[in-house]
Design a protein around this motif. Structure first.
Motif, PDB file in Angstrom:
ATOM      1  N   PRO A   1       0.811  -1.218   0.000  1.00  0.00           N
ATOM      2  CA  PRO A   1       0.000   0.000   0.000  1.00  0.00           C
ATOM      3  C   PRO A   1       0.852   1.279   0.000  1.00  0.00           C
ATOM      4  CG  PRO A   1      -0.772  -1.500   1.711  1.00  0.00           C
ATOM      5  CD  PRO A   1       0.475  -2.085   1.139  1.00  0.00           C
ATOM      6  N   CYS A   2       1.961   1.277   0.728  1.00  0.00           N
ATOM      7  CA  CYS A   2       2.849   2.450   0.732  1.00  0.00           C
ATOM      8  C   CYS A   2       3.439   2.678  -0.654  1.00  0.00           C
ATOM      9  CB  CYS A   2       3.983   2.278   1.740  1.00  0.00           C
ATOM     10  SG  CYS A   2       3.519   2.596   3.440  1.00  0.00           S
ATOM     11  N   SER A   3       3.886   1.613  -1.271  1.00  0.00           N
ATOM     12  CA  SER A   3       4.473   1.723  -2.603  1.00  0.00           C
ATOM     13  C   SER A   3       3.469   2.309  -3.593  1.00  0.00           C
ATOM     14  CB  SER A   3       4.947   0.355  -3.080  1.00  0.00           C
ATOM     15  OG  SER A   3       5.527   0.454  -4.360  1.00  0.00           O
ATOM     16  N   HIS A   4       2.248   1.821  -3.538  1.00  0.00           N
ATOM     17  CA  HIS A   4       1.199   2.316  -4.436  1.00  0.00           C
ATOM     18  C   HIS A   4       0.900   3.800  -4.180  1.00  0.00           C
ATOM     19  CE1 HIS A   4      -2.339   2.261  -6.972  1.00  0.00           C
ATOM     20  NE2 HIS A   4      -3.018   2.831  -5.980  1.00  0.00           N
ATOM     21  N   LEU A   5       0.724   4.169  -2.910  1.00  0.00           N
ATOM     22  CA  LEU A   5       0.426   5.561  -2.570  1.00  0.00           C
ATOM     23  C   LEU A   5       1.579   6.478  -2.970  1.00  0.00           C
ATOM     24  CD1 LEU A   5      -1.295   7.772  -1.255  1.00  0.00           C
ATOM     25  CD2 LEU A   5      -0.252   7.142   0.942  1.00  0.00           C
ATOM     26  N   LEU A   6       2.806   6.078  -2.656  1.00  0.00           N
ATOM     27  CA  LEU A   6       3.953   6.930  -2.977  1.00  0.00           C
ATOM     28  C   LEU A   6       4.156   7.066  -4.479  1.00  0.00           C
ATOM     29  CD1 LEU A   6       6.444   5.888  -0.179  1.00  0.00           C
ATOM     30  CD2 LEU A   6       5.078   7.989  -0.348  1.00  0.00           C
ATOM     31  N   ALA A   7       3.860   6.029  -5.241  1.00  0.00           N
ATOM     32  CA  ALA A   7       3.955   6.131  -6.700  1.00  0.00           C
ATOM     33  C   ALA A   7       3.008   7.220  -7.209  1.00  0.00           C
ATOM     34  CB  ALA A   7       3.638   4.790  -7.352  1.00  0.00           C
TER      35      ALA A   7
ATOM     36  N   SER B   1      12.049   1.199   6.793  1.00  0.00           N
ATOM     37  CA  SER B   1      11.427  -0.111   6.632  1.00  0.00           C
ATOM     38  C   SER B   1      12.503  -1.185   6.792  1.00  0.00           C
ATOM     39  CB  SER B   1      10.791  -0.212   5.238  1.00  0.00           C
ATOM     40  OG  SER B   1      10.215  -1.484   5.027  1.00  0.00           O
ATOM     41  N   ARG B   2      12.077  -2.359   7.108  1.00  0.00           N
ATOM     42  CA  ARG B   2      13.036  -3.463   7.186  1.00  0.00           C
ATOM     43  C   ARG B   2      13.415  -3.952   5.795  1.00  0.00           C
ATOM     44  NH1 ARG B   2      10.989  -6.827  12.515  1.00  0.00           N
ATOM     45  NH2 ARG B   2      11.030  -4.991  13.867  1.00  0.00           N
ATOM     46  N   GLN B   3      12.580  -3.655   4.812  1.00  0.00           N
ATOM     47  CA  GLN B   3      12.823  -4.077   3.431  1.00  0.00           C
ATOM     48  C   GLN B   3      12.436  -2.943   2.497  1.00  0.00           C
ATOM     49  OE1 GLN B   3      10.014  -7.291   3.450  1.00  0.00           O
ATOM     50  NE2 GLN B   3      11.592  -8.817   3.824  1.00  0.00           N
ATOM     51  N   PRO B   4      13.026  -2.899   1.294  1.00  0.00           N
ATOM     52  CA  PRO B   4      12.605  -1.884   0.321  1.00  0.00           C
ATOM     53  C   PRO B   4      11.118  -2.057  -0.019  1.00  0.00           C
ATOM     54  CG  PRO B   4      14.607  -3.010  -0.406  1.00  0.00           C
ATOM     55  CD  PRO B   4      14.093  -3.762   0.791  1.00  0.00           C
ATOM     56  N   LEU B   5      10.490  -0.952  -0.435  1.00  0.00           N
ATOM     57  CA  LEU B   5       9.069  -1.012  -0.794  1.00  0.00           C
ATOM     58  C   LEU B   5       8.858  -1.524  -2.209  1.00  0.00           C
ATOM     59  CD1 LEU B   5       7.687   2.332   0.697  1.00  0.00           C
ATOM     60  CD2 LEU B   5       7.957   0.102   1.792  1.00  0.00           C
ATOM     61  N   GLY B   6       9.846  -1.314  -3.071  1.00  0.00           N
ATOM     62  CA  GLY B   6       9.704  -1.742  -4.455  1.00  0.00           C
ATOM     63  C   GLY B   6       9.073  -0.678  -5.339  1.00  0.00           C
ATOM     64  N   THR B   7       9.030   0.558  -4.880  1.00  0.00           N
ATOM     65  CA  THR B   7       8.470   1.663  -5.654  1.00  0.00           C
ATOM     66  C   THR B   7       9.457   2.070  -6.732  1.00  0.00           C
ATOM     67  OG1 THR B   7       7.415   2.438  -3.628  1.00  0.00           O
ATOM     68  CG2 THR B   7       7.477   3.992  -5.478  1.00  0.00           C
ATOM     69  N   ARG B   8       8.947   2.366  -7.905  1.00  0.00           N
ATOM     70  CA  ARG B   8       9.814   2.799  -9.001  1.00  0.00           C
ATOM     71  C   ARG B   8      10.573   4.057  -8.580  1.00  0.00           C
ATOM     72  NH1 ARG B   8       8.311   5.056 -14.834  1.00  0.00           N
ATOM     73  NH2 ARG B   8      10.307   4.606 -15.809  1.00  0.00           N
ATOM     74  N   GLY B   9      11.879   4.067  -8.806  1.00  0.00           N
ATOM     75  CA  GLY B   9      12.704   5.205  -8.454  1.00  0.00           C
ATOM     76  C   GLY B   9      13.200   5.196  -7.021  1.00  0.00           C
TER      77      GLY B   9
END
Length: 184
Positions: A122-128, A143-151
């Motif tokens: 959800p964070c990745s989607h919102l931040l995108a 975060s303990r792991q990357p979110l996977g958001t582009r950029g």
């Protein structure tokens, strides 16, 4: 020009070491739109993010704003939490994400999302969406792991080394004194 600090948590204990990590974060915040500070639990990501955000706040005329995601038990609370964190109180009939995107679209601010590991998708989607519609927005996530958001630019931190490292010993002594003023 007067900088609006926004809301960043107060530092309530000493800050020890992490000069190299702070320098990497300073560079990332100056050159990247989204940086995720990653590392194991308890390593000091939140403390480092507070310190880095405070140091960078003057570069953001619309402030540096903090959203603590750790208490969120439902991803439906993410958007209201972020909206509240940046001071948006929208009472129109628009979609909430649309209102937040529009409100941030002309702002130059730093948004810090702390403890995002349990809301990665959800964070990745919102931040995108926010980064697409808000060219003056810079985001720092812990975060303990990357979110996977582009950029996304990941800055990894490890626990302070113990062998022969004065920072780890200093941190231990500071925390011991904070817990028992008679110590030390």
């Amino acid at each position: 020009m007067m900088t609006k600090v926004g809301f960043l948590p107060e530092e309530t204990s000493s800050f020890v070491g992490r000069r190299a990590e702070l320098a990497r974060l300073e560079t990332a915040l100056a050159t990247r739109r989204m940086t995720t500070l990653i590392g194991p639990g308890g390593v000091g990501k939140t403390r480092l993010a507070v310190r880095a955000a405070r140091a960078a706040a003057d570069r953001y005329p619309d402030g540096a704003w903090w959203a603590d995601l750790s208490p969120l038990y439902d991803d439906a609370l993410l958007l209201p939490t972020v909206s509240d964190a940046v001071g948006l109180a929208d009472h129109t009939l628009r979609m909430p994400v649309e209102a937040l995107c529009e409100w941030l679209s002309d702002k130059r601010l730093l948004l810090v999302l702390d403890s995002a590991e349990h809301l990665r998708a959800p964070c990745s989607h919102l931040l995108a969406e926010l980064l697409t519609t808000s060219p003056g927005l810079t985001v720092l996530v812990t975060s303990r792991q990357p979110l996977g958001t582009r950029g996304e630019h990941a800055v990894r931190i490890q626990p302070l080394p113990v062998d022969g490292a004065p920072d780890a010993l200093q941190l231990f002594e500071d925390r011991l004194r904070a817990g028992d003023p008679r110590a030390g």
